[in-house]
Design a protein around this motif. Structure first.
Motif, PDB file in Angstrom:
ATOM      1  N   UNK A   1     -17.290  37.061 -14.143  1.00 13.82           N
ATOM      2  CA  UNK A   1     -18.202  35.922 -14.010  1.00 13.82           C
ATOM      3  C   UNK A   1     -17.725  35.082 -12.825  1.00 13.82           C
ATOM      4  N   UNK A   2     -18.634  34.862 -11.869  1.00 16.84           N
ATOM      5  CA  UNK A   2     -18.288  34.159 -10.629  1.00 16.84           C
ATOM      6  C   UNK A   2     -19.175  32.928 -10.462  1.00 16.84           C
ATOM      7  N   UNK A   3     -18.632  31.944  -9.764  1.00 18.66           N
ATOM      8  CA  UNK A   3     -19.366  30.714  -9.470  1.00 18.66           C
ATOM      9  C   UNK A   3     -19.374  30.499  -7.964  1.00 18.66           C
ATOM     10  N   UNK A   4     -20.570  30.370  -7.393  1.00 19.18           N
ATOM     11  CA  UNK A   4     -20.698  30.091  -5.960  1.00 19.18           C
ATOM     12  C   UNK A   4     -20.641  28.582  -5.741  1.00 19.18           C
ATOM     13  N   UNK A   5     -19.676  28.134  -4.944  1.00 19.58           N
ATOM     14  CA  UNK A   5     -19.492  26.709  -4.671  1.00 19.58           C
ATOM     15  C   UNK A   5     -19.523  26.467  -3.172  1.00 19.58           C
ATOM     16  N   UNK A   6     -19.531  25.190  -2.794  1.00 22.10           N
ATOM     17  CA  UNK A   6     -19.521  24.846  -1.369  1.00 22.10           C
ATOM     18  C   UNK A   6     -18.248  25.332  -0.693  1.00 22.10           C
ATOM     19  N   UNK A   7     -17.144  25.417  -1.451  1.00 20.44           N
ATOM     20  CA  UNK A   7     -15.873  25.853  -0.882  1.00 20.44           C
ATOM     21  C   UNK A   7     -15.672  27.355  -0.906  1.00 20.44           C
ATOM     22  N   UNK A   8     -16.567  28.089  -1.539  1.00 24.06           N
ATOM     23  CA  UNK A   8     -16.438  29.536  -1.605  1.00 24.06           C
ATOM     24  C   UNK A   8     -16.737  30.064  -2.992  1.00 24.06           C
ATOM     25  N   UNK A   9     -16.504  31.333  -3.171  1.00 22.02           N
ATOM     26  CA  UNK A   9     -16.800  31.990  -4.441  1.00 22.02           C
ATOM     27  C   UNK A   9     -15.553  31.983  -5.327  1.00 22.02           C
ATOM     28  N   UNK A  10     -15.740  31.593  -6.603  1.00 26.35           N
ATOM     29  CA  UNK A  10     -14.641  31.518  -7.564  1.00 26.35           C
ATOM     30  C   UNK A  10     -14.790  32.586  -8.636  1.00 26.35           C
TER      31      UNK A  10
ATOM     32  N   UNK B   1     -12.301  45.458 -11.633  1.00 25.29           N
ATOM     33  CA  UNK B   1     -12.168  45.346 -10.185  1.00 25.29           C
ATOM     34  C   UNK B   1     -12.925  44.098  -9.744  1.00 25.29           C
ATOM     35  N   UNK B   2     -12.191  43.061  -9.384  1.00 24.50           N
ATOM     36  CA  UNK B   2     -12.822  41.815  -8.962  1.00 24.50           C
ATOM     37  C   UNK B   2     -13.455  41.999  -7.582  1.00 24.50           C
ATOM     38  N   UNK B   3     -14.661  41.440  -7.408  1.00 23.38           N
ATOM     39  CA  UNK B   3     -15.295  41.516  -6.092  1.00 23.38           C
ATOM     40  C   UNK B   3     -14.634  40.522  -5.154  1.00 23.38           C
ATOM     41  N   UNK B   4     -14.940  40.641  -3.874  1.00 24.22           N
ATOM     42  CA  UNK B   4     -14.340  39.740  -2.890  1.00 24.22           C
ATOM     43  C   UNK B   4     -14.704  38.290  -3.220  1.00 24.22           C
ATOM     44  N   UNK B   5     -13.707  37.434  -3.287  1.00 23.87           N
ATOM     45  CA  UNK B   5     -13.930  36.019  -3.577  1.00 23.87           C
ATOM     46  C   UNK B   5     -12.836  35.202  -2.914  1.00 23.87           C
ATOM     47  N   UNK B   6     -12.941  33.879  -3.025  1.00 20.19           N
ATOM     48  CA  UNK B   6     -12.011  32.988  -2.332  1.00 20.19           C
ATOM     49  C   UNK B   6     -11.005  32.332  -3.255  1.00 20.19           C
ATOM     50  N   UNK B   7     -11.387  32.168  -4.523  1.00 24.34           N
ATOM     51  CA  UNK B   7     -10.558  31.451  -5.475  1.00 24.34           C
ATOM     52  C   UNK B   7     -10.581  32.185  -6.808  1.00 24.34           C
ATOM     53  N   UNK B   8      -9.621  31.860  -7.638  1.00 23.17           N
ATOM     54  CA  UNK B   8      -9.609  32.347  -9.019  1.00 23.17           C
ATOM     55  C   UNK B   8      -9.123  31.219  -9.908  1.00 23.17           C
ATOM     56  N   UNK B   9      -9.787  31.030 -11.033  1.00 20.41           N
ATOM     57  CA  UNK B   9      -9.384  29.991 -11.977  1.00 20.41           C
ATOM     58  C   UNK B   9      -8.125  30.419 -12.726  1.00 20.41           C
ATOM     59  N   UNK B  10      -7.302  29.446 -13.061  1.00 23.78           N
ATOM     60  CA  UNK B  10      -6.124  29.740 -13.864  1.00 23.78           C
ATOM     61  C   UNK B  10      -6.562  30.285 -15.229  1.00 23.78           C
ATOM     62  N   UNK B  11      -5.966  31.394 -15.628  1.00 25.90           N
ATOM     63  CA  UNK B  11      -6.326  32.002 -16.897  1.00 25.90           C
ATOM     64  C   UNK B  11      -7.657  32.724 -16.882  1.00 25.90           C
ATOM     65  N   UNK B  12      -8.177  33.061 -15.707  1.00 30.38           N
ATOM     66  CA  UNK B  12      -9.484  33.707 -15.617  1.00 30.38           C
ATOM     67  C   UNK B  12      -9.545  35.008 -16.411  1.00 30.38           C
ATOM     68  N   UNK B  13      -8.400  35.694 -16.564  1.00 28.97           N
ATOM     69  CA  UNK B  13      -8.364  36.967 -17.283  1.00 28.97           C
ATOM     70  C   UNK B  13      -7.749  36.826 -18.678  1.00 28.97           C
ATOM     71  N   UNK B  14      -7.688  35.601 -19.180  1.00 29.17           N
ATOM     72  CA  UNK B  14      -7.014  35.356 -20.457  1.00 29.17           C
ATOM     73  C   UNK B  14      -7.676  36.078 -21.625  1.00 29.17           C
ATOM     74  N   UNK B  15      -8.979  36.306 -21.544  1.00 26.46           N
ATOM     75  CA  UNK B  15      -9.686  36.951 -22.657  1.00 26.46           C
ATOM     76  C   UNK B  15      -9.530  38.464 -22.653  1.00 26.46           C
TER      77      UNK B  15
END
Length: 357
Positions: A202-211, A223-237
């Motif tokens: 699940x990705x979020x498009x923001x003004x600063x890039x893709x998260x 396999x994560x697609x190309x993005x700029x950021x990742x949230x802490x704990x993004x793979x916790x589930x």
């Protein structure tokens, strides 16, 4: 005797009169609602007239255009009327206000049945739970559903697990975090912009890039697609994750003041403050970014790492230190520090393959 004969004659006369009157009356009609017939166009080009009973028995699903039927290897389509099409659009994309104002008046019995089949097992959330029931959408207290539609805000932690839903739909105003997916059975997700879902991520498009916001708990290979950021704990589930492929390690593709470079950043911490790696994680590939010293700290089950594609100058000499289960390392840098006895082989791509002896 005369009196008895007179009574019999009168009774016979009345019976004949009643029979004559019955002959003059129209034949009775079947009581109840008028028979509903729907025109169905089949995939082989044939057309049929389906009663409510016959169509309901073949009911497949619904789309914006109408109802789908399935008969053997043939698919059929019954077009929605305007009221049903409007109701479908509201149930799929409406705000809470629009959902609460929804009315199924003007829909046919088959259209209502199809809409209930599609949305009756769905819970909507916007500060509380709502469901389709009794001819419209209203607040509800039930906590079981096949699908949850998050209209706005974030779901309380643990709710998805308790509800038992397997599908999650994210509206534009949703506030998504990996926490709300933990412990759940979600295996399918769909989203409206600025969110999007790709291969379980699940990705979020923001003004600063893709998260990268989260990944579904059902994934075993991600396999994560190309993005700029990742949230802490993004793979916790992702408690059953075996194979992981990332565009960078840690919090971002580029190093910055708040950069976190450990793989464990993506899995969050347990109650004892340790990185919560899944016990199944065995293979990791990194396609770019920076790999800092001891970047795999705590990843005790990882057996292979492939860092081909990362610039050699962006890899610390001690990046892979502390990997007790490591058997194979594919690395652009040939002088990394490893724990144990490894052989080294230069590959055609210019990388070095380190293999545990």
């Amino acid at each position: 005797m005369k009196t008895g004969k007179t009574v019999l004659r009168i009774a016979a006369l009345l019976l004949c009169t009643a029979l004559a009157l019955l002959l003059l009356l129209p034949f009775p009609r079947e009581a109840g609602a008028p028979r509903e017939v729907s025109r169905c166009v089949w995939s082989d080009g044939t057309v049929s007239e389906e009663s409510y009973a016959s169509a309901y028995a073949l009911l497949g699903g619904v789309t914006q255009e109408g109802i789908t039927l399935s008969r053997g290897d043939k698919e059929g389509s019954i077009s929605f009327g305007s009221a049903a099409a409007e109701a479908y659009g509201t149930l799929m994309h409406g705000t809470l206000g629009e959902l609460l104002a929804l009315s199924l008046d003007g829909t046919t019995r088959l259209e209502r049945a199809a809409l209930y089949r599609a949305f009756g097992s769905c819970l909507y959330y916007d500060g509380g739970y709502f469901a389709l029931a009794g001819g419209g959408v209203s607040p509800c207290s039930r906590k079981s559903a096949d699908t949850v539609m998050l209209l706005s805000g974030s779901l309380p932690r643990g709710d998805l697990s308790a509800i038992g839903a397997e599908s999650l739909v994210l509206r534009a105003d949703a506030a998504v975090s990996a926490d709300m997916l933990c412990g759940s059975r979600i295996s399918f997700a769909a989203a409206e912009a600025p969110y999007h879902v790709s291969e379980g991520g699940i990705y979020l498009d923001t003004a600063g890039g893709k998260r990268l916001v989260a990944a579904l708990p059902s994934v075993t290979r991600f396999a994560a697609e190309e993005c700029d950021w990742a949230d802490e704990g993004a793979l916790a589930a992702c408690t059953s994750l075996c194979v992981l492929d990332l565009p960078f390690l840690g919090s971002a593709a580029d190093v910055h003041s708040s950069f976190r470079g450990e793989l464990g950043y993506l899995f969050g911490e347990d109650r004892e403050g340790r990185y919560a790696f899944p016990e199944t994680l065995a293979h990791v590939r990194i396609r770019g970014g920076t790999i800092v010293s001891h970047a795999f700290y705590g990843a005790d089950t990882v057996r292979s790492v492939n860092a081909c594609g990362v610039a050699a100058g962006s890899i610390s000499r001690t990046a892979f230190a502390g990997l007790p289960a490591l058997v194979s390392l594919h690395c652009p840098r040939g002088d990394v520090s490893l724990s144990g006895d490894f052989s080294a082989e230069v590959l055609s791509c210019g990388c070095t393959l380190f293999s545990r002896a």
